[in-house]
Scaffold this motif. Structure first.
Motif, PDB file in Angstrom:
ATOM      1  N   ALA A 235       0.834  -1.201   0.000  1.00  6.12           N
ATOM      2  CA  ALA A 235       0.000   0.000   0.000  1.00  6.12           C
ATOM      3  C   ALA A 235       0.867   1.248   0.000  1.00  6.12           C
ATOM      4  CB  ALA A 235      -0.929  -0.016   1.213  1.00  6.12           C
ATOM      5  N   ARG A 238       2.376   1.760  -3.392  1.00  8.19           N
ATOM      6  CA  ARG A 238       1.386   2.238  -4.361  1.00  8.19           C
ATOM      7  C   ARG A 238       1.133   3.715  -4.181  1.00  8.19           C
ATOM      8  NH1 ARG A 238      -3.952  -1.104  -5.126  1.00  8.19           N
ATOM      9  NH2 ARG A 238      -4.180   0.436  -6.772  1.00  8.19           N
TER      10      ARG A 238
ATOM     11  N   GLU B 346      -2.899  -6.583  -4.828  1.00  8.62           N
ATOM     12  CA  GLU B 346      -2.169  -5.343  -4.610  1.00  8.62           C
ATOM     13  C   GLU B 346      -0.885  -5.313  -5.429  1.00  8.62           C
ATOM     14  OE1 GLU B 346      -4.521  -3.157  -2.846  1.00  8.62           O
ATOM     15  OE2 GLU B 346      -2.566  -2.482  -2.176  1.00  8.62           O
TER      16      GLU B 346
END
Lengths: 275, 391
Positions: A235, A238, B346
């Motif tokens: 995360a 990203r 992801e």
């Protein structure tokens, strides 16, 4: 997605074998045909995916004083559920293919725990083949693992107490399970089903043998695989990338909009003389 | 019994002082031509250039026949038709055979004069009156014009009342034009006359001169700004020519007159639609490769591998390496350690985003290079003109 830690058992069932309903039992014992509902058995559920998180690998101990030239280590190769549940819910048998220098290099394990212990001196690739129950899947699944006996260079001298452990996490995915299969395993703790099971987890009955690996003799060496860390890192990465993209997009639109004025630093002053 | 006789060999050719070869008396080393004796002696003849005369004396022009005529130079008086007074001037004259040259002064022909028209009172009353000009002033103007051959700067300086050059010019040209037309029998007669064809535009001249002086007194910074604006305008022109299908809703690039930049650069508004269409990233991980569809069972890692390959299939090997490098720089495992469904999703999304990023980076680089090339090319094309305003 479940976050699975080996030492925090899921809510209700503590290492359970599912309590089978009569219908399911009938299905199980007669895999070829079920009297009640042949269609139901074969119907494939298209949007449902069942996956089973697994861990496979090797643990090897140096034999120390007892080590000889051709027998320096004793090691175990295994495949287990990532939550140490019972894999025999789907796995019928596991075949470990060893180096040809072993006698009978093809080792078949028909019941849990699906492991094999041996001793030797050499490192080689072990092929682990899973065969599933017929209602699960007719195809076999192959995995490969490199046996590691010797520790990393900087780990110091070998000890008989501390083994060399190499484990790999993966998930066995059934993209289109049959309804029968699905019903059978949807509440099993070894399974990961995308939506929560409707009912409470099935409880274990005492007199069933426990085929999980929770109390395995080597369980102290099992690794904890937490997806939380990786998710966090992904995360963060990203976010970084997205921010960078936004910045570049701004730059790009600036160039194509009003360009030079803001960007010219110095240049030779040329005179465009008319007149 | 000489052995050599037996063998038939020749007798040795020892110069046992047999013949006295007639020797030509060897001259002391002859000095070559073309070099003076002293030089040759000094240098010893070494290191001299090839002794070939480069200029043939015979190739030179013969002096014009000097022999026949008798030429003398004399200090003689002369007259010039260009002079109206009777000033006696003298100059050197080449006299041949006692005959001084005849004819006008050689330079008299350069004494050109302008035909400044002269009007009569009647003509003035009829055609030439003007509210802002009095008769006297007009007379004075014309007198000065005649005197100074229409050199208006000088005329303006000497004009008794203060009037601008444009004003004077304007008056002169309009008067002359009116006179010409009035005197001509028909308009067509004088239609070809430039005085008639073109009228003097005082406003334009004023503006032009103002602009020129502004240009002359520009600061360096303003110069640069102008350069930028013009380069940008040029670039816009070019891009417009290139993108004929892109409809412009009046993008007013106010192209400044190169002569009117005094107040700084007028901002350009560019309505070109942004063509920064980002490279569409590969489809999200919801599109499952066909190879996976076929499998009844597979490993999550295998599935991820397939998806990654599908995503990077179109990119080159270099792009794939760059994506991997970026992942490493971000501290992300190239293959996830805990490949759950969420983690794999992801991971795939991250890879897609990195691809997008790299593509935009490349776009940006290309754009910047393009702009740079345009600027440089526009710089080299601009000529440098001397900064001298002329009126």
């Amino acid at each position: 997605a479940p976050i699975i830690l080996s030492d925090s058992p899921p809510a209700a069932a503590a290492g359970a074998e599912p309590a089978l309903t009569a219908a399911q039992k009938a299905l199980r014992s007669k895999p070829a045909r079920a009297p009640e509902d042949p269609d139901k058995k074969n119907k494939k559920l298209k949007d449902v995916e069942i996956s089973f998180p697994i861990v496979y690998g090797t643990i090897s101990f140096w034999l120390g004083k007892k080590a000889s030239e051709y027998n320096s280590h004793k090691w175990t190769v295994y495949i287990r559920s990532a939550t140490n549940e019972d894999l025999s819910v789907i796995v019928k048998r596991v075949v470990f293919q060893l180096h040809p220098s072993f006698t009978n290099p093809t080792r078949v394990v028909e019941q849990p725990p699906f492991e094999l212990s041996e001793s030797g001196w050499g490192e080689f690739e072990i092929a682990i083949t899973l065969y599933f129950h017929s209602d699960v899947c007719e195809k076999r699944l192959d995995l490969f693992h490199q046996l590691k006996l010797y520790p990393e260079e900087d780990a110091g001298p070998q000890s008989t107490k501390k083994p060399v452990v190499v484990e790999t996490y993966d998930e066995v995915v059934f993209p289109e399970p049959t309804e029968a299969f699905f019903l059978r395993v949807q509440n099993h703790p070894a399974a990961t089903v995308p939506r929560l099971p409707p009912g409470p987890m099935e409880l274990m009955s005492h007199d069933k043998k426990r085929f999980d690996t929770k109390d395995h003799s080597l369980s102290q060496w099992f690794s904890n695989f937490s997806e939380a860390d990786e998710l966090l890192k992904l995360a963060a990465a990203r976010q970084q990338v997205q921010a960078h993209i936004a910045k570049l997009r701004r730059q790009l639109s600036m160039i194509e909009g009003m360009p030079q004025q803001s960007r010219v630093i110095s240049g030779p002053g040329q005179q465009f003389g008319h007149g | 019994m000489d052995a050599k006789d037996i063998l038939g060999l020749q007798k040795t050719s020892f110069p046992s002082a047999q013949e006295k070869k007639p020797r030509a008396p060897k001259e002391p080393q002859r000095k070559p031509d073309g070099v003076s004796r002293e030089v040759y002696a000094l240098t010893g003849g070494v290191g001299m250039a090839p002794l070939m005369p480069t200029i043939e004396a015979s190739h030179l022009k013969r002096r014009p026949a000097v022999e026949k005529e008798k030429v003398a130079w004399q200090w003689l008086p002369f007259t010039s038709s260009a002079r109206t007074d009777n000033l006696q001037l003298y100059h050197w004259v080449r006299v041949v055979n006692n005959v001084p040259p005849t004819g006008d002064y050689d330079f008299a022909k350069y004494n050109t004069k302008v035909d400044v028209l002269k009007y009569t009172d009647e003509e003035y009353e009829k055609y030439l009156t003007e509210p802002t000009w009095s008769r006297e002033e007009t007379d004075q103007l014309f007198e000065l014009c005649q005197r100074f051959d229409l050199r208006f700067i000088v005329i303006a300086d000497r004009f008794p009342t203060a009037r601008s050059v444009e004003d004077l010019k304007s008056r002169y040209y309009s008067v002359t034009r009116a006179l010409l037309i009035a005197r001509a029998r028909s308009f067509d007669e004088v239609a070809g006359n430039p005085l008639v064809k073109e009228t003097f535009n005082a406003a334009h001249e004023t503006e032009r001169k103002r602009a020129l002086s502004a240009l002359f007194s520009q600061t360096k910074q303003q110069e640069r700004k102008d350069a930028e604006v013009l380069a940008e305008a040029k670039r816009i022109m070019e891009s417009r020519a290139a993108n004929k299908n892109v409809e412009e809703a009046g993008a007013p690039t106010s192209l400044p007159n190169a002569a009117v930049p005094a107040d700084g650069v007028s901002p350009l508004s560019n309505n070109l639609p942004s063509s920064a269409a980002t490279h569409p990233a590969a489809a999200a991980n919801t599109s499952i490769p066909d190879t996976l569809r076929m499998l009844k069972v597979y490993l999550r890692t295998h599935a991820l591998d397939q998806m990654v390959q599908a995503v990077t299939a179109s990119a080159g090997i270099r792009m794939i390496k760059r994506v991997d490098q970026t992942l490493q720089d971000l501290g992300v495992n190239l293959k996830p350690k805990v490949p759950t469904k969420a983690v794999c999703a992801e991971h795939l999304e991250l890879r897609n985003e990195i691809l997008t990023l790299l593509n935009i980076q490349k776009q940006l680089q290309n754009k910047e290079a393009e702009v740079l090339a345009n600027r440089e090319s526009s710089f080299t094309e601009a000529p440098t003109t001397p900064k001298v305003p002329c009126s």
